[in-house]
Design an enzyme around this catalytic site. Structure first.
Site, PDB file in Angstrom:
ATOM      1  N   ALA A 134      10.549  36.963 -22.783  1.00 45.00           N
ATOM      2  CA  ALA A 134       9.518  38.053 -21.797  1.00 45.00           C
ATOM      3  C   ALA A 134       9.215  39.097 -22.512  1.00 45.00           C
ATOM      4  O   ALA A 134       9.611  39.756 -23.704  1.00 45.00           O
ATOM      5  CB  ALA A 134      11.064  38.406 -20.649  1.00 45.00           C
ATOM      6  N   SER A 135       8.648  39.899 -21.131  1.00 45.68           N
ATOM      7  CA  SER A 135       8.174  41.816 -21.919  1.00 45.68           C
ATOM      8  C   SER A 135       9.387  43.111 -22.775  1.00 45.68           C
ATOM      9  O   SER A 135       8.814  43.573 -23.312  1.00 45.68           O
ATOM     10  CB  SER A 135       7.211  41.898 -20.939  1.00 45.68           C
ATOM     11  OG  SER A 135       8.161  42.727 -19.633  1.00 45.68           O
TER      12      SER A 135
ATOM     13  N   ALA B 210      13.474  31.542 -24.917  1.00 42.28           N
ATOM     14  CA  ALA B 210      12.869  31.989 -24.069  1.00 42.28           C
ATOM     15  C   ALA B 210      12.430  33.319 -24.347  1.00 42.28           C
ATOM     16  O   ALA B 210      13.030  33.859 -24.531  1.00 42.28           O
ATOM     17  CB  ALA B 210      13.561  32.174 -22.425  1.00 42.28           C
TER      18      ALA B 210
ATOM     19  N   ASP C 100      17.660  39.060  -7.954  1.00 40.83           N
ATOM     20  CA  ASP C 100      16.477  38.597  -9.019  1.00 40.83           C
ATOM     21  C   ASP C 100      16.715  37.397  -8.395  1.00 40.83           C
ATOM     22  O   ASP C 100      16.610  36.622  -9.104  1.00 40.83           O
ATOM     23  CB  ASP C 100      16.512  38.773 -10.229  1.00 40.83           C
ATOM     24  CG  ASP C 100      15.093  38.655 -10.498  1.00 40.83           C
ATOM     25  OD1 ASP C 100      14.022  38.552  -9.419  1.00 40.83           O
ATOM     26  OD2 ASP C 100      14.774  38.790 -11.844  1.00 40.83           O
TER      27      ASP C 100
END
Length: 549
Positions: free
Chosen positions: A133-134, A131, A287
């Site tokens: 992400a930023s 994966a 989260d």
């Protein structure tokens, strides 16, 4: 004034907002208004925006502006006390997914951080990420003993990029603070500060590892919640190595049913785990969307959740934790007068607020909900509306409470996906009462006293001198005193009384130590510590009270 080098990037932001027909955001900053004349020259958006509501258009615009704006949107989605519900719902759908960086660069960062060749660290390291992400991306790996792990690696150069983009966000926040008509309610600079703090935390993977380690210890049994193990010898600031786990996303209802898992039991466990994290441990996963909360497919007899991604965790000051728990209990019991009083006692509202007016406002929000069956009442939605109503009475909430509100929304959402008929109230009420009964029991309080007694004894000799110095400062006019002579006399009498109470407390503490030692040395030590503590407390009270009055 905004630095000149930031202006071109601000103009790009404005052009993207115009392309998505977010004119109200452009109007909010006077600097942007002339750009509306150039709308025909603005590039078309990447998606068809015809008929899309404003929240969806804003979500697409933030996605086009880049990863940091996606992060800002995700933070805004949690601020339902500030952002309209339709926009918050859309921003909650923002996905932090970007193109991966080369696996060879990830390998180089791992070797640089851990100071060894990759072959010495792992038996196998897959350069194709699982994966991306930023902030970071995740790679699969295998240890030399055969155990599977995942390796989270920060993006190269991400520190400089975030620093640059945060400055841009701050410039936008300053413009909004100056020109937006509702700036006092939106508090854009506070939102930017939240984004900055969140990003700062996510840039330290060793901090994330520590959070995972603590959550794992809090749920060591692994019956309700499993947390992957941290491999500390393979973890640093820019690299985090975790045990690899396999599970089903908690919103994949078809897969959960196919695995033969009891969804109703899972939903109940989800609610219970939330309250245990918040009120038992005071450390909660903030989260908790379905992508970070998996279901273990191998545990058909005793279903459980698996937690992932520990970059955003929350905790509350002890006082707020207590007041919040009491507010929940009062809400469960529909005691609106107590809710109003608790808000003032907690210091969340000014002391001069009209309690009867606040009670009426709370009742106005809550009563329509209680006309429904309890299984149809959304506790998360009700809490959000209460916070919004309380803002009219100058409610002051810390960011931790807003984070908790967001987590409550996420957990309730997961619970209702798993079991649409779950009665959140029936599950939460007894769990919270049990936790509070254990947390604030007399024996636990006595244990806390015994633990903190050495610190108190160390500080106690200084108290008389502090009182004496304060009285001298008042006498010399160096400290402001009450103008009312009677009030001043009462203040001085209170200071003398406190001085005597300190001496009495020292005597009581000595008795407490003696009782504790006696309990330790006694062959019947099982009964002596609490008995000795109680006797010491009663003696201190009997000796100290008459002298202190």
């Amino acid at each position: 004034m905004t630095p000149l080098k930031v202006v071109p990037r601000l103009l790009r932001v404005a052009s993207v907002l115009l392309a998505y027909r977010l004119d109200e955001l452009v109007d909010a900053a006077h600097l942007y208004r002339p750009l509306k004349l150039l709308r025909p020259l603005v590039a078309k958006p990447r998606v068809d925006i015809h008929g899309l509501p404003r929240g969806a258009r804003l979500r697409h615009a933030l996605t086009e502006l880049g990863p940091i704006f996606v992060k800002a949107g995700q933070v805004l989605s949690t601020r339902r006390d500030l952002v309209p519900a339709d926009i918050a719902d859309e921003l909650a759908l923002l996905q932090d997914q970007v193109a991966p960086f080369p696996g060879s660069e990830a390998r180089a960062i791992v070797e640089q951080e851990l100071k060894l060749p990759i072959g010495r660290l792992y038996a196998q390291f897959d350069e194709t990420p699982l994966a991306s992400a930023s902030i970071a991306q995740v790679h699969a790996a295998t240890l030399h003993d055969g155990r599977e792990v995942v390796v989270k690696v920060l993006r190269p150069g991400i520190d400089a990029q975030i620093s640059r983009d945060v400055k841009l966000l701050r410039s936008l926040g300053e413009l909004a603070q100056r020109w937006h008509p509702n700036a006092d309610k939106i508090r854009p600079l506070d939102v930017v500060a939240e984004v900055e703090k969140m990003l700062e935390n996510e840039l330290d993977l060793q901090r994330e590892g520590a959070s995972a380690s603590l959550l794992r210890r809090n749920f060591a049994s692994g019956v309700d919640l499993y947390v992957p193990e941290v491999h500390w010898d393979l973890t640093a600031t820019r690299v985090l190595t975790l045990e690899r786990v396999h599970g089903l996303s908690s919103d994949d209802i078809a897969a959960i049913d196919a695995a033969g898992l009891d969804r109703k039991a899972l939903a109940v466990k989800g609610v219970r785990v939330f309250y245990e994290q918040v009120f038992r441990d005071n450390f909660f996963h903030a989260d908790a969307h379905p992508g970070n909360i998996w279901v273990d497919p191998a545990r058909t007899g005793e279903p459980r959740f698996i937690a992932l991604d520990f970059g955003i965790m929350g905790s509350l000051p002890e006082a707020d934790q207590y007041w919040l728990a009491q507010n929940f209990i009062a809400l469960f019991e529909r005691d609106y007068a107590r809710i109003a009083k608790l808000h003032v006692d907690a210091g969340w509202m000014p002391a001069d607020v009209r309690l009867d007016e606040l009670e009426a406002a709370v009742r106005t929000v809550c009563e329509p909900y209680f006309t429904r069956p309890l299984s149809q009442i959304s506790l998360a939605e009700l809490v959000v509306k209460l916070f919004q109503t309380a803002r009219r009475f100058e409610l002051t909430l810390q960011p931790q409470l807003i984070l908790l509100q967001k987590t409550l929304l996420n957990i309730e959402g997961v619970g209702r996906m798993l079991d649409p008929e779950i009665d959140i109230w029936a599950v939460a009420h007894p769990v919270l009462k049990r936790i509070l009964r254990e947390r604030y029991s007399p024996l636990r309080t006595l244990r806390e006293v015994r633990k903190r007694l050495p610190e108190w004894l160390h500080e106690a000799p200084q108290f008389p001198e502090l009182v004496r110095d304060a009285l001298r400062q008042i006498g010399r006019g160096e400290r402001r005193v009450l103008s009312d002579p009677l009030a001043l006399k009462l203040s001085l009498d209170n200071a003398r009384r406190q001085h005597k109470l300190i001496a009495c407390s020292l005597l009581g503490s000595t008795l407490l130590i003696g009782a504790t030692l006696l309990g330790t040395l006694s062959p019947h030590h099982g009964i002596w510590p609490p008995l000795g503590t109680g006797v010491a407390g009663l003696l201190a009270f009997a000796i100290g009270w008459p002298r202190a009055r």
